[in-house]
Design a protein around this motif. Structure first.
Motif, short mmCIF file in Angstrom:
data_model
loop_
_atom_site.label_atom_id
_atom_site.label_comp_id
_atom_site.label_asym_id
_atom_site.label_seq_id
_atom_site.Cartn_x
_atom_site.Cartn_y
_atom_site.Cartn_z
N LEU A 1 0.83 -1.20 0.00
CA LEU A 1 0.00 0.00 0.00
C LEU A 1 0.87 1.26 0.00
O LEU A 1 2.01 1.24 0.48
CB LEU A 1 -0.90 0.02 1.25
CG LEU A 1 -1.81 -1.19 1.47
CD1 LEU A 1 -2.76 -0.92 2.64
CD2 LEU A 1 -2.58 -1.55 0.23
N ARG A 2 0.31 2.33 -0.56
CA ARG A 2 0.92 3.66 -0.48
C ARG A 2 -0.16 4.64 -0.06
O ARG A 2 -1.29 4.54 -0.52
CB ARG A 2 1.50 4.07 -1.83
CG ARG A 2 2.66 3.16 -2.21
CD ARG A 2 3.23 3.47 -3.56
NE ARG A 2 4.30 2.52 -3.82
CZ ARG A 2 5.37 2.77 -4.56
NH1 ARG A 2 5.50 3.96 -5.14
NH2 ARG A 2 6.30 1.86 -4.75
N PRO B 1 7.14 1.96 4.44
CA PRO B 1 8.33 2.21 5.27
C PRO B 1 8.57 3.70 5.51
O PRO B 1 8.86 4.11 6.65
CB PRO B 1 9.47 1.58 4.44
CG PRO B 1 8.80 0.53 3.62
CD PRO B 1 7.44 1.07 3.29
N ARG B 2 8.44 4.51 4.46
CA ARG B 2 8.64 5.96 4.64
C ARG B 2 7.57 6.55 5.58
O ARG B 2 7.87 7.39 6.43
CB ARG B 2 8.58 6.66 3.28
CG ARG B 2 8.78 8.17 3.39
CD ARG B 2 8.75 8.84 2.03
NE ARG B 2 8.75 10.29 2.18
CZ ARG B 2 8.41 11.14 1.22
NH1 ARG B 2 8.04 10.68 0.04
NH2 ARG B 2 8.43 12.43 1.44
N LEU B 3 6.33 6.08 5.39
CA LEU B 3 5.24 6.55 6.25
C LEU B 3 5.53 6.23 7.72
O LEU B 3 5.41 7.09 8.60
CB LEU B 3 3.93 5.87 5.80
CG LEU B 3 2.64 6.32 6.47
CD1 LEU B 3 2.30 7.75 6.08
CD2 LEU B 3 1.49 5.39 6.10
N MET B 4 5.94 4.99 7.97
CA MET B 4 6.19 4.57 9.36
C MET B 4 7.35 5.35 9.95
O MET B 4 7.30 5.78 11.11
CB MET B 4 6.43 3.05 9.41
CG MET B 4 5.17 2.26 9.06
SD MET B 4 5.39 0.46 9.07
CE MET B 4 5.32 0.09 10.83
N SER C 1 9.44 8.94 13.82
CA SER C 1 10.66 9.63 14.25
C SER C 1 10.73 11.11 13.86
O SER C 1 11.78 11.72 14.03
CB SER C 1 11.90 8.89 13.76
OG SER C 1 11.78 8.58 12.40
N THR C 2 9.62 11.69 13.38
CA THR C 2 9.62 13.13 13.12
C THR C 2 8.31 13.73 13.63
O THR C 2 7.37 13.00 13.96
CB THR C 2 9.74 13.45 11.61
OG1 THR C 2 8.45 13.31 10.99
CG2 THR C 2 10.74 12.56 10.92
N ASP C 3 8.27 15.07 13.64
CA ASP C 3 7.00 15.73 13.97
C ASP C 3 6.44 16.41 12.72
O ASP C 3 5.75 17.42 12.80
CB ASP C 3 7.18 16.75 15.10
CG ASP C 3 8.17 17.84 14.72
OD1 ASP C 3 8.76 17.77 13.61
OD2 ASP C 3 8.37 18.77 15.54
N GLU C 4 6.73 15.83 11.54
CA GLU C 4 6.26 16.44 10.29
C GLU C 4 4.74 16.36 10.13
O GLU C 4 4.14 17.22 9.51
CB GLU C 4 6.94 15.78 9.09
CG GLU C 4 8.40 16.18 8.94
CD GLU C 4 8.90 15.84 7.54
OE1 GLU C 4 8.34 16.39 6.57
OE2 GLU C 4 9.81 15.01 7.43
N PHE C 5 4.13 15.31 10.67
CA PHE C 5 2.67 15.19 10.54
C PHE C 5 1.96 16.03 11.61
O PHE C 5 2.40 16.07 12.77
CB PHE C 5 2.22 13.73 10.69
CG PHE C 5 2.26 12.96 9.39
CD1 PHE C 5 1.24 13.09 8.47
CD2 PHE C 5 3.32 12.11 9.10
CE1 PHE C 5 1.28 12.39 7.27
CE2 PHE C 5 3.36 11.41 7.90
CZ PHE C 5 2.34 11.55 6.98
N LYS C 6 0.89 16.68 11.22
CA LYS C 6 -0.06 17.27 12.18
C LYS C 6 -0.37 16.17 13.20
O LYS C 6 -0.58 15.01 12.83
CB LYS C 6 -1.31 17.71 11.41
CG LYS C 6 -2.40 18.34 12.22
CD LYS C 6 -3.41 19.02 11.29
CE LYS C 6 -4.58 19.59 12.08
NZ LYS C 6 -5.69 18.64 12.24
#
Lengths: 283, 283
Positions: free
Chosen positions: B133-134, B237-240, B245-250
């Motif tokens: 999935l993407r 993998p990029r999503l996880m 490990s970042t705060d990029e998502f709201k």
């Protein structure tokens, strides 16, 4: 709508309510809240415990030391007739899944201590050519000591100490429904159900790891170990009606099926009570 | 594993903890617990309320009567500078979704009163030929007043009074991502996320209805209303990694994505903390 019936099934699996929980006595071992006991049993524990409970508050003892200390108390409680149905089988005690146990105790004491127990439930389903799903439903043998004749999942079972959930799924799939290993390995973990059931007044706080297993249309499960009388495919309307308006399903299976129906979009936020129902699946 | 990072994201969305909740003052209207206020605001409410709060304990008044009584108090609080950012827009107040409101109040007071707000979040995804999935990820416009530049769902938004969740999904899908109506209608409701966020000291108790929308591989979302800067497909993998490990998502999007990953089997019960993480998604 089915939501009121579904909510009733969830409530049946959570006879011990939030308010009731306050009347239970926490079992604290090595600083961790690992159990929840009826006050009468907590009194017996203290009476026969010779100061062993509350146990090891500064966590200075080893698991072996705590297990040995608990064994003495449990034996005294057995001799006093408080613990019945002795199994001579040790059960791990922890605060939540995956943590190392703080001790092991006789299995017959597990429900009296109100310690967490873990299990796996497998929703075995097929997809019809038109995209609709059908769920394989097992009918439990009439000779089973617990829930004889009730409807059940394709595969479900308690998680033995030291067996990983995915490994347990594969093993039980083979034993209970003759699912080949390679097929069973495609079972997907999809979440967790928790409830606070009343078992003879004890607080049974189960944690069920739920799996979805899509089966080929031409695969027929075969009961292999005598625990299941027969298997049958239920389409979604029949499944929803049976769960919402009968007590044919073993209670915790009904809750796992409601979670399946929610995840697969068979319930809608427009139905009154949807949000509360979904939240109630993890208590 | 990703579980510790995921647990941190969920905790960030639940800054108001169970223990904190006890310090808040419940808002009881017509016998229903519809809000949770900071003690300082509850004091102001009583001071300007002229006996209007606690409101209508025997539920004898009509919704209109309560709305009118509340409007007087809110206007006084505005004039005293306690309520800022007046919107002149009424917001429904109820105990849980689907219940008729006990009253309507000025929207600017909603967070101060700690009343429930409802929203929809759509996980828009594609399935690659190999079955992986993407997820379509939106980057919020830098000019948005809230969370500028953060990563977001394909579509997400607050649920206006009187609009059904499914209807809101279709409307927002068109406005925010140019998804045609017939495609948007295939969005599947898959559950509910709840959290207790800290918004300037207020307890923001959101209920998010989550949807999965599978999109054809050749469909590209197009930002239509200026709220989204760009869309991008993330593989799992990029999503996880980005969520853990970042705060990029709201923040609340991170929690909805963790639920997506759990439901689609990208997390495993064998990972320490899995059961606690899954349970924490509905607080």
């Amino acid at each position: 709508g089915h939501v009121p019936g579904f909510a009733a099934r969830v409530a049946e699996c959570n006879e011990i309510t939030e308010a009731d929980l306050e009347a239970y006595v926490p079992l604290i071992v090595a600083g961790k809240a690992v159990g929840l006991m009826q006050p009468s049993f907590a009194d017996e524990l203290v009476r026969h415990g010779d100061g062993v409970f509350a146990m090891d508050p500064d966590a200075a003892q080893t698991v072996e030391q705590r297990t040995a200390a608990a064994a003495n108390v449990m034996a005294a409680l057995r001799d006093a007739g408080v613990i019945t149905g002795w199994r001579d089988e040790l059960f791990p005690v922890n605060e939540s899944y995956g943590e190392p146990p703080v001790m092991l105790v006789e299995r017959a004491a597990a429900s009296l201590l109100g310690i967490r127990a873990y299990g796996v439930h497998v929703n075995g389903y097929t997809t019809a050519p038109d995209g609709t799903l059908r769920l394989w439903v097992a009918r439990r043998s009439m000779t089973k000591p617990t829930w004889p004749g009730k409807l059940d999942h394709l595969v479900a079972g308690g998680l033995p100490h030291g067996v990983a959930p995915g490994e347990c799924v594969v093993k039980e799939c083979g034993e209970e429904a003759s699912v080949p290993v390679e097929l069973a390995k495609t079972a997907t973990p999809v979440g967790v159900i928790t409830y606070n059931a009343n078992y003879l007044g004890c607080c049974k706080r189960d944690v069920l790891f739920c799996y979805d297993l899509e089966l080929p249309a031409d695969f027929d499960p075969v009961a292999a170990d005598g625990e299941v009388e027969s298997f049958e495919l239920f389409d979604i309307p029949r499944l929803m009606d049976t769960v919402s308006s009968t007590d044919e399903f073993k209670t915790n299976c009904a809750v796992v099926i409601i979670d399946f129906l929610v995840r697969h979009g068979y319930l809608s936020p427009e139905e009154p009570g949807y949000a509360a129902l979904v939240k109630s699946l993890r208590q």
